[in-house]
Scaffold this motif. Structure first.
Motif, PDB file in Angstrom:
ATOM      1  N   GLU A 235       0.832  -1.214   0.000  1.00  0.00           N
ATOM      2  CA  GLU A 235       0.000   0.000   0.000  1.00  0.00           C
ATOM      3  C   GLU A 235       0.859   1.253   0.000  1.00  0.00           C
ATOM      4  O   GLU A 235       0.458   2.294  -0.501  1.00  0.00           O
ATOM      5  N   ASP A 236       2.039   1.153   0.634  1.00  0.00           N
ATOM      6  CA  ASP A 236       2.900   2.319   0.809  1.00  0.00           C
ATOM      7  C   ASP A 236       4.322   1.891   0.434  1.00  0.00           C
ATOM      8  O   ASP A 236       5.183   1.686   1.289  1.00  0.00           O
ATOM      9  N   PRO A 237       4.583   1.702  -0.883  1.00  0.00           N
ATOM     10  CA  PRO A 237       5.823   1.040  -1.311  1.00  0.00           C
ATOM     11  C   PRO A 237       7.122   1.826  -1.101  1.00  0.00           C
ATOM     12  O   PRO A 237       8.174   1.224  -1.000  1.00  0.00           O
ATOM     13  N   THR A 238       7.039   3.167  -1.010  1.00  0.00           N
ATOM     14  CA  THR A 238       8.287   3.919  -0.837  1.00  0.00           C
ATOM     15  C   THR A 238       8.917   3.526   0.499  1.00  0.00           C
ATOM     16  O   THR A 238       8.303   3.732   1.550  1.00  0.00           O
ATOM     17  N   PRO A 239      10.138   2.955   0.480  1.00  0.00           N
ATOM     18  CA  PRO A 239      10.737   2.492   1.735  1.00  0.00           C
ATOM     19  C   PRO A 239      10.848   3.621   2.763  1.00  0.00           C
ATOM     20  O   PRO A 239      11.224   4.749   2.416  1.00  0.00           O
ATOM     21  N   TYR A 240      10.515   3.300   3.996  1.00  0.00           N
ATOM     22  CA  TYR A 240      10.426   4.285   5.067  1.00  0.00           C
ATOM     23  C   TYR A 240      11.396   3.891   6.170  1.00  0.00           C
ATOM     24  O   TYR A 240      11.468   2.721   6.558  1.00  0.00           O
ATOM     25  N   HIS A 241      12.160   4.869   6.663  1.00  0.00           N
ATOM     26  CA  HIS A 241      13.151   4.565   7.711  1.00  0.00           C
ATOM     27  C   HIS A 241      12.616   4.906   9.097  1.00  0.00           C
ATOM     28  O   HIS A 241      12.099   6.000   9.317  1.00  0.00           O
ATOM     29  N   ILE A 242      12.746   3.944  10.018  1.00  0.00           N
ATOM     30  CA  ILE A 242      12.346   4.181  11.414  1.00  0.00           C
ATOM     31  C   ILE A 242      13.631   4.228  12.252  1.00  0.00           C
ATOM     32  O   ILE A 242      14.332   3.214  12.379  1.00  0.00           O
ATOM     33  N   PRO A 243      13.985   5.406  12.779  1.00  0.00           N
ATOM     34  CA  PRO A 243      15.232   5.493  13.561  1.00  0.00           C
ATOM     35  C   PRO A 243      15.025   4.981  14.998  1.00  0.00           C
ATOM     36  O   PRO A 243      13.887   4.819  15.432  1.00  0.00           O
ATOM     37  N   VAL A 244      16.123   4.724  15.708  1.00  0.00           N
ATOM     38  CA  VAL A 244      15.997   4.370  17.136  1.00  0.00           C
ATOM     39  C   VAL A 244      16.830   5.325  17.979  1.00  0.00           C
ATOM     40  O   VAL A 244      17.749   5.986  17.478  1.00  0.00           O
ATOM     41  N   PHE A 259      12.493  -7.663  18.988  1.00  0.00           N
ATOM     42  CA  PHE A 259      11.776  -6.852  18.000  1.00  0.00           C
ATOM     43  C   PHE A 259      10.569  -7.621  17.451  1.00  0.00           C
ATOM     44  O   PHE A 259       9.448  -7.093  17.414  1.00  0.00           O
ATOM     45  N   LEU A 260      10.804  -8.880  17.042  1.00  0.00           N
ATOM     46  CA  LEU A 260       9.708  -9.651  16.424  1.00  0.00           C
ATOM     47  C   LEU A 260       8.601  -9.980  17.418  1.00  0.00           C
ATOM     48  O   LEU A 260       7.415  -9.915  17.078  1.00  0.00           O
ATOM     49  N   GLY A 261       8.982 -10.341  18.640  1.00  0.00           N
ATOM     50  CA  GLY A 261       7.970 -10.628  19.669  1.00  0.00           C
ATOM     51  C   GLY A 261       7.123  -9.392  19.917  1.00  0.00           C
ATOM     52  O   GLY A 261       5.891  -9.460  20.036  1.00  0.00           O
ATOM     53  N   ALA A 262       7.779  -8.229  19.965  1.00  0.00           N
ATOM     54  CA  ALA A 262       7.061  -6.973  20.211  1.00  0.00           C
ATOM     55  C   ALA A 262       6.152  -6.639  19.027  1.00  0.00           C
ATOM     56  O   ALA A 262       5.002  -6.205  19.216  1.00  0.00           O
ATOM     57  N   MET A 263       6.658  -6.864  17.825  1.00  0.00           N
ATOM     58  CA  MET A 263       5.835  -6.551  16.651  1.00  0.00           C
ATOM     59  C   MET A 263       4.557  -7.405  16.679  1.00  0.00           C
ATOM     60  O   MET A 263       3.456  -6.904  16.427  1.00  0.00           O
ATOM     61  N   VAL A 279       6.148  -0.822  13.932  1.00  0.00           N
ATOM     62  CA  VAL A 279       7.588  -1.057  13.776  1.00  0.00           C
ATOM     63  C   VAL A 279       8.365  -0.098  14.683  1.00  0.00           C
ATOM     64  O   VAL A 279       9.345  -0.476  15.327  1.00  0.00           O
ATOM     65  N   HIS A 280       7.894   1.123  14.769  1.00  0.00           N
ATOM     66  CA  HIS A 280       8.537   2.120  15.634  1.00  0.00           C
ATOM     67  C   HIS A 280       8.537   1.641  17.096  1.00  0.00           C
ATOM     68  O   HIS A 280       9.563   1.656  17.780  1.00  0.00           O
ATOM     69  N   ARG A 281       7.384   1.164  17.572  1.00  0.00           N
ATOM     70  CA  ARG A 281       7.292   0.697  18.962  1.00  0.00           C
ATOM     71  C   ARG A 281       8.129  -0.567  19.177  1.00  0.00           C
ATOM     72  O   ARG A 281       8.767  -0.734  20.220  1.00  0.00           O
ATOM     73  N   ALA A 282       8.095  -1.479  18.186  1.00  0.00           N
ATOM     74  CA  ALA A 282       8.875  -2.728  18.317  1.00  0.00           C
ATOM     75  C   ALA A 282      10.372  -2.401  18.373  1.00  0.00           C
ATOM     76  O   ALA A 282      11.121  -3.017  19.140  1.00  0.00           O
ATOM     77  N   CYS A 283      10.802  -1.411  17.594  1.00  0.00           N
ATOM     78  CA  CYS A 283      12.208  -0.970  17.643  1.00  0.00           C
ATOM     79  C   CYS A 283      12.538  -0.464  19.047  1.00  0.00           C
ATOM     80  O   CYS A 283      13.603  -0.763  19.592  1.00  0.00           O
TER      81      CYS A 283
END
Ligand code: ATP
Length: 310
Positions: A235-244, A259-263, A279-283
């Protein structure tokens, strides 16, 4: 018989980590004296399940343990974490999966994994758990157990729960995993391994995400350690960066599993959130885990999370 329906179901591995700390890695044929030893519960499947359970998810694990003291101890530990273990079976005449790890003072390591009972996880195990798999809101898979069982569970869950395939370790035995997952998740080294291109920077991550989408992944998440993660969806193909947040890591082992368990937890319990926010919260949860030592021992409990991550 299971009574309540777990929202997060994991089909995957259990391993015992036997970690020896030595001044350096041994050479071929050499015997070295180490200075410390630690035993831990590991295996990507169990790790991700425990990470989700600690955040408050009702979870079930579909896995195999060996008929040895390690297997029986592991089963008790999973029950203590609140994981439903009705589909974790003890396999006669097999040993529990083992990861023998040597960590040198310089931080280098050497690992030998012997899958043992994990190799016996089969399509029949998945069939027995059919109702639980079909009722799950989120399902998590990795590549440490036979791909036939994974594919059978992916098929049962199609169009029902969200299916996250974590392609780790990066030995992809069937390319159907690209198209049969709802979210394909991988770290930078695994992405390099599968695509045969360098994935070091955020720019590299954007290119890798596009390549995975070309291979048929409907959504792709690439984790980049201290650089956060990249997300791209149909739906939103432009890759998006989530910083930590910048932190001083103590031990990054198991960060990917945290990360995966949280996601899985956020997708199952906060379905109204956007995938970017999930993804932001899982990071952020994974970043908390790198500030404590060990693998499962570093995964935060719900009561340790700041309000913004509840
Ligand atoms: P591992 O194999 O060690 O279990 P991984 O390589 O699969 O982990 P990473 O990409 O290293 O996974 O990390 C997953 C997430 O953990 C990152 O997206 C980030 O949120 C967090 N993380 C990892 N390392 C750091 C770090 N040094 N500082 C802050 N956050 C980190």
């Amino acid at each position: 018989m299971e009574v309540s329906k777990p929202r997060v179901v994991v089909v995957g591995s259990c391993m015992i980590d036997l970690v020896s700390y030595a001044p350096r890695l041994p050479r071929a044929g050499e015997t070295l004296t180490g200075r410390k030893f630690q035993q831990g519960f590991g295996g990507k499947g169990a790790n991700q399940c425990v990470a989700a359970a600690r955040l408050g998810a009702e979870t079930a694990l579909i896995a195999r343990l060996g008929d040895d003291s390690f297997g029986h101890e592991y089963l008790k530990a999973l029950n203590k974490e609140g994981v439903q273990t009705g589909y974790v079976s003890i396999t006669k005449e097999m040993h529990t999966g083992m990861a023998q790890i040597v960590v040198a003072e310089c931080g280098e390591n050497q690992i030998v994994i012997v899958p043992g009972a994990n190799r016996n996880l089969c399509v029949e195990d998945v069939q027995l758990a059919k109702e639980t798999i079909e009722a799950a809101k989120v399902l998590l898979f990795q590549l440490e157990t036979p791909v036939e069982a994974t594919l059978a569970a992916l098929k049962l869950a199609k169009g029902k729960g969200k299916r996250i395939v974590n392609a780790a370790p990066a030995v992809l035995k069937d390319t159907a995993l690209f198209t049969e997952s709802d979210i394909f998740c991988i770290n930078e080294t695994e992405a390099e391994e599968l695509l045969k291109i360098p994935v070091k920077s955020i720019e590299d991550g954007y290119k890798a995400a596009e390549k995975f989408r070309d291979l048929g992944c409907s959504a792709i998440v690439i984790t980049l350690g201290s650089q956060g993660a990249i997300l791209s969806t149909q739906e939103d193909p432009t890759p998006y960066h989530i910083p930590v947040k910048k932190v001083q890591p103590v031990d990054t082992t198991g960060a990917g599993d945290a990360f995966l368990g949280a996601m899985a937890y956020y997708m199952a319990y906060h379905p109204q959130l956007s995938l970017k926010e999930i993804v932001h919260r899982a990071c952020s949860v994974a970043t908390i885990s790198v500030q404590s030592p060990g693998t499962q021992s570093s995964f935060p409990y719900r009561n340790e999370l700041p309000d913004a991550l509840l």
